[in-house]
Design a protein around this motif. Structure first.
Motif, PDB file in Angstrom:
ATOM      1  N   ALA A   1      48.049  18.193  -9.259  1.00 11.74           N
ATOM      2  CA  ALA A   1      49.491  17.932  -9.307  1.00 11.74           C
ATOM      3  C   ALA A   1      49.880  17.278 -10.629  1.00 11.74           C
ATOM      4  N   ASP A   2      49.095  16.307 -11.067  1.00  7.71           N
ATOM      5  CA  ASP A   2      49.350  15.632 -12.330  1.00  7.71           C
ATOM      6  C   ASP A   2      49.271  16.605 -13.505  1.00  7.71           C
ATOM      7  N   ASN A   3      48.275  17.472 -13.490  1.00  8.36           N
ATOM      8  CA  ASN A   3      48.095  18.436 -14.567  1.00  8.36           C
ATOM      9  C   ASN A   3      49.221  19.471 -14.591  1.00  8.36           C
ATOM     10  N   GLN A   4      49.726  19.856 -13.431  1.00 12.96           N
ATOM     11  CA  GLN A   4      50.829  20.812 -13.382  1.00 12.96           C
ATOM     12  C   GLN A   4      52.097  20.222 -13.993  1.00 12.96           C
TER      13      GLN A   4
ATOM     14  N   ALA B   1      45.332  21.640 -21.045  1.00 13.63           N
ATOM     15  CA  ALA B   1      45.866  21.687 -19.681  1.00 13.63           C
ATOM     16  C   ALA B   1      45.347  22.912 -18.931  1.00 13.63           C
ATOM     17  N   SER B   2      45.220  24.038 -19.610  1.00 15.76           N
ATOM     18  CA  SER B   2      44.684  25.246 -18.971  1.00 15.76           C
ATOM     19  C   SER B   2      43.217  25.074 -18.603  1.00 15.76           C
ATOM     20  N   ALA B   3      42.434  24.488 -19.512  1.00 15.94           N
ATOM     21  CA  ALA B   3      41.016  24.245 -19.221  1.00 15.94           C
ATOM     22  C   ALA B   3      40.864  23.259 -18.070  1.00 15.94           C
ATOM     23  N   LYS B   4      41.706  22.241 -18.027  1.00 14.89           N
ATOM     24  CA  LYS B   4      41.654  21.257 -16.939  1.00 14.89           C
ATOM     25  C   LYS B   4      42.018  21.922 -15.620  1.00 14.89           C
ATOM     26  N   ASN B   5      43.031  22.768 -15.623  1.00 11.85           N
ATOM     27  CA  ASN B   5      43.424  23.477 -14.403  1.00 11.85           C
ATOM     28  C   ASN B   5      42.293  24.368 -13.907  1.00 11.85           C
ATOM     29  N   HIS B   6      41.610  25.018 -14.837  1.00 10.45           N
ATOM     30  CA  HIS B   6      40.492  25.886 -14.478  1.00 10.45           C
ATOM     31  C   HIS B   6      39.354  25.082 -13.848  1.00 10.45           C
ATOM     32  N   SER B   7      39.028  23.943 -14.434  1.00 13.34           N
ATOM     33  CA  SER B   7      37.937  23.128 -13.880  1.00 13.34           C
ATOM     34  C   SER B   7      38.316  22.556 -12.518  1.00 13.34           C
TER      35      SER B   7
END
Length: 132
Positions: free
Chosen positions: A104-107, A18-24
């Motif tokens: 939003a989905d990732n959060q 989730a952190s890597a996805k948020n970063h990208s």
């Protein structure tokens, strides 16, 4: 018996994803007007398959059979670049509406993971305190 069950390791790996996805996603949004920028995605690669391989205990009938726990399950995601699309005339392929929806989905996903980890630690705290 392990002090922390495997579920905490799975939750930790999920938080890393989730952190890597948020970063990208944030990189993509920041570069929405950068000419030639190609959006990045973080994707799972055989996560369920790896988790099943790491948690199954198979009976080995021959010493040369490979055990299931031999497989590497350290990282269940990877970052890839989207190259097959182009939304803007300048070669940029960032769709800001798509990125905001994914953010939003990732959060929501990240917060659910944090809540689950908090529940695990709360259970441990209760067990250590004797139920008080």
């Amino acid at each position: 018996m392990a002090f922390f069950p495997d579920s905490l390791q799975t939750l930790e790996n999920s938080l890393g994803y989730a952190s890597a996805k948020n970063h990208s996603i944030s990189d993509n949004i920041a570069n929405v007007d950068t000419p030639g920028y190609k959006a990045k995605d973080v994707e799972f690669k055989n996560v369920l398959q790896n988790e099943l391989k790491s948690s199954l205990e198979a009976k080995r009938t021959h010493s040369q059979h490979i055990p299931f726990n031999h497989f590497n399950t350290d990282q269940s995601y990877r970052t890839v670049t989207r190259r097959n699309t182009m939304y803007n005339h300048n070669g940029n392929n960032v769709d800001v509406d798509k990125e905001m929806a994914e953010l939003a989905d990732n959060q929501i996903y990240y917060q659910a993971l944090v809540d689950r980890i908090n529940g695990k630690f709360s259970s441990l705290k209760t067990a250590i305190g004797g139920g008080n």
